[in-house]
Every structure is written in structure tokens, then in C-alpha cells.
Design an enzyme around this catalytic site. Structure first.
Site, PDB file in Angstrom:
ATOM      1  N   ARG A  68       4.934   3.129  -2.520  1.00 21.24           N
ATOM      2  CA  ARG A  68       3.561   3.482  -2.154  1.00 21.24           C
ATOM      3  C   ARG A  68       3.382   3.359  -0.648  1.00 21.24           C
ATOM      4  O   ARG A  68       4.198   2.769   0.053  1.00 21.24           O
ATOM      5  CB  ARG A  68       2.561   2.568  -2.872  1.00 21.24           C
ATOM      6  N   GLY A  70       1.298   1.877   2.719  1.00 23.22           N
ATOM      7  CA  GLY A  70       0.675   0.605   3.059  1.00 23.22           C
ATOM      8  C   GLY A  70       1.649  -0.536   3.286  1.00 23.22           C
ATOM      9  O   GLY A  70       2.862  -0.357   3.282  1.00 23.22           O
ATOM     10  N   LEU A 149      -5.132   1.535  -7.237  1.00 18.81           N
ATOM     11  CA  LEU A 149      -5.930   0.474  -6.627  1.00 18.81           C
ATOM     12  C   LEU A 149      -5.782  -0.833  -7.390  1.00 18.81           C
ATOM     13  O   LEU A 149      -5.415  -0.860  -8.564  1.00 18.81           O
ATOM     14  CB  LEU A 149      -7.397   0.897  -6.551  1.00 18.81           C
ATOM     15  N   CYS A 166      -2.266  -6.641   3.471  1.00 19.28           N
ATOM     16  CA  CYS A 166      -2.337  -5.263   3.978  1.00 19.28           C
ATOM     17  C   CYS A 166      -2.043  -5.192   5.474  1.00 19.28           C
ATOM     18  O   CYS A 166      -2.442  -4.248   6.159  1.00 19.28           O
ATOM     19  CB  CYS A 166      -3.688  -4.639   3.665  1.00 19.28           C
TER      20      CYS A 166
END
Length: 214
Positions: A68, A70, A149, A166
Site C-alpha cells: 500500500r 504511505g 482504511l 504515518c
């Protein structure tokens, strides 16, 4: 046709990731979209842009490098994971639009409990004041997306202190329980799915047109 919603319970991260990739590998333009609602046992996941220095101390929690977008985040029991397996073209969405849609679904859910939340253009996710309550991460392949999410509900937040969540040093984390939301996690899963589907349906031009008619 609206996405099929699946409530899958507790699933190992590696297994869920593999199943998402397999679903995406074999799907085509006729495949029905799905939303998977589940939880993971404790795990840190590092996105494609993840920097190792954002992991301060892993302890006994496994770390998985995933595909993903991030940086690093934490998943654990008491957190709702919503994986969106969507045909982006079907919903006429680009990446930014889908990110905003996911954020808005959480914002709308919290607003139903009289809690004001917002997204941040420079740091995707959902925030209540200066505290983050939901993180986002996506993978797009051939116009299909997966991942999604993570919404903090009623979990042990301590593992977040061992990372820069993050990629942001000192970022504070909150959850629904700390904001006074006492309904069950199952109920919150249902509300989240309803909000996601409602917002997706607003992307369909024919439905928007119909809704504008008297």
C-alpha cells in the site's frame, strides 16, 4: 450494483493481504465490488514509501512490508479495518477522490455522534482536533484498488507510541471510546459500510441526475 459487504472478524494480516491480491488478480469488469470489514491481530505495516527510522521500537509485534501507499501504522484488536476492493472506473474515481471519500465516510460517521472531525490535505487520514482516529492506504492496479482504511474504536493505543504514526513524530492517536462513543464495534462497522456505500453511490452520474429531479 452496490458493493458486497463482508464482515470477516479477526484475520491475520498476511492472509488478508494475500486474499486481496488474489481477488484483484482474477477480477474483471463484470466482477462485483466488495468491502471487507475485519480486525487484525497486533501488527505493524510499512507502506511502499515507509522509512525504517519511523519504527522506534517494535518489541514483540511483527512488522510487515506491504504494497500500500504511505508510511508505518499499527493494527490491532478493537480497530475496524475496511478494505475496499473497487473498480475505480466503475465509480469514476481517481486516487485523490477515493481518499477524500474514505475520509468523509469516517467524518460523517463521527458527526452522527456529534463529534466534529476533519481530513488534512498534507496528511491523509481523519483527525479529531490534533489527534488522528483513522488512517488510509491504497494500492491501485490496472484500475482496481485494494487496501483501505483503519478506524480506531476500542483498542490498546500503546503500540502507536513505538512508531512515528504515518511518518509523523509525536502524532497523537485517539479512538471512538475515548470520544464517548459506546456502541458496539459491530454497529460501527455497519454504519461505516453504509456511509461508504452512500458516498460511492453519489459518484454515479445517473443517480446524481435522478436525485436532482423533483
Amino acid at each position: 450494483m452496490q458493493p458486497l459487504v463482508k464482515h470477516l472478524g479477526m484475520i491475520d494480516y498476511q492472509n488478508a493481504w494475500q486474499e486481496m491480491r488474489q481477488f484483484t488478480d482474477v477480477r474483471n469488469a463484470a466482477t462485483r465490488d466488495e468491502i471487507w470489514l475485519l480486525q487484525h491481530p497486533p501488527v505493524y505495516t510499512q507502506g511502499l514509501a515507509g522509512k525504517p527510522e519511523h519504527l522506534l521500537h517494535a518489541g514483540n509485534i511483527p512488522i510487515i512490508r506491504t504494497d500500500r501507499g504511505g508510511q508505518i501504522t499499527y493494527h490491532g484488536p478493537g480497530q475496524i479495518i475496511a478494505y475496499l476492493l473497487l473498480d475505480m472506473r466503475r465509480w469514476k474515481l481517481n486516487v485523490r477522490g477515493l481518499v477524500r471519500l474514505m475520509e468523509q465516510a469516517i467524518i460523517n460517521l463521527l458527526a452522527s455522534f456529534d463529534i466534529s472531525a476533519q481530513g488534512r490535505a498534507e496528511a491523509p487520514g481523519v483527525y479529531v482536533g490534533d489527534e488522528k482516529i483513522a488512517s488510509l492506504g491504497l494500492k491501485i492496479r490496472s484500475g482496481y484498488c485494494y487496501h483501505g482504511l483503519a478506524f480506531n474504536v476500542n483498542m490498546d493505543l500503546a503500540p502507536f507510541s513505538s512508531i512515528n504514526p504515518c511518518g509523523f513524530s509525536g502524532l497523537r492517536i485517539t479512538q471512538a471510546k475515548n470520544l464517548g462513543i459506546e456502541v458496539s464495534q459491530t454497529r460501527l462497522e455497519t454504519l461505516l459500510a453504509q456511509n461508504l456505500i452512500y458516498l460511492l453511490q453519489q459518484q454515479e452520474p445517473e443517480k446524481i441526475t435522478r436525485s436532482c429531479k423533483p
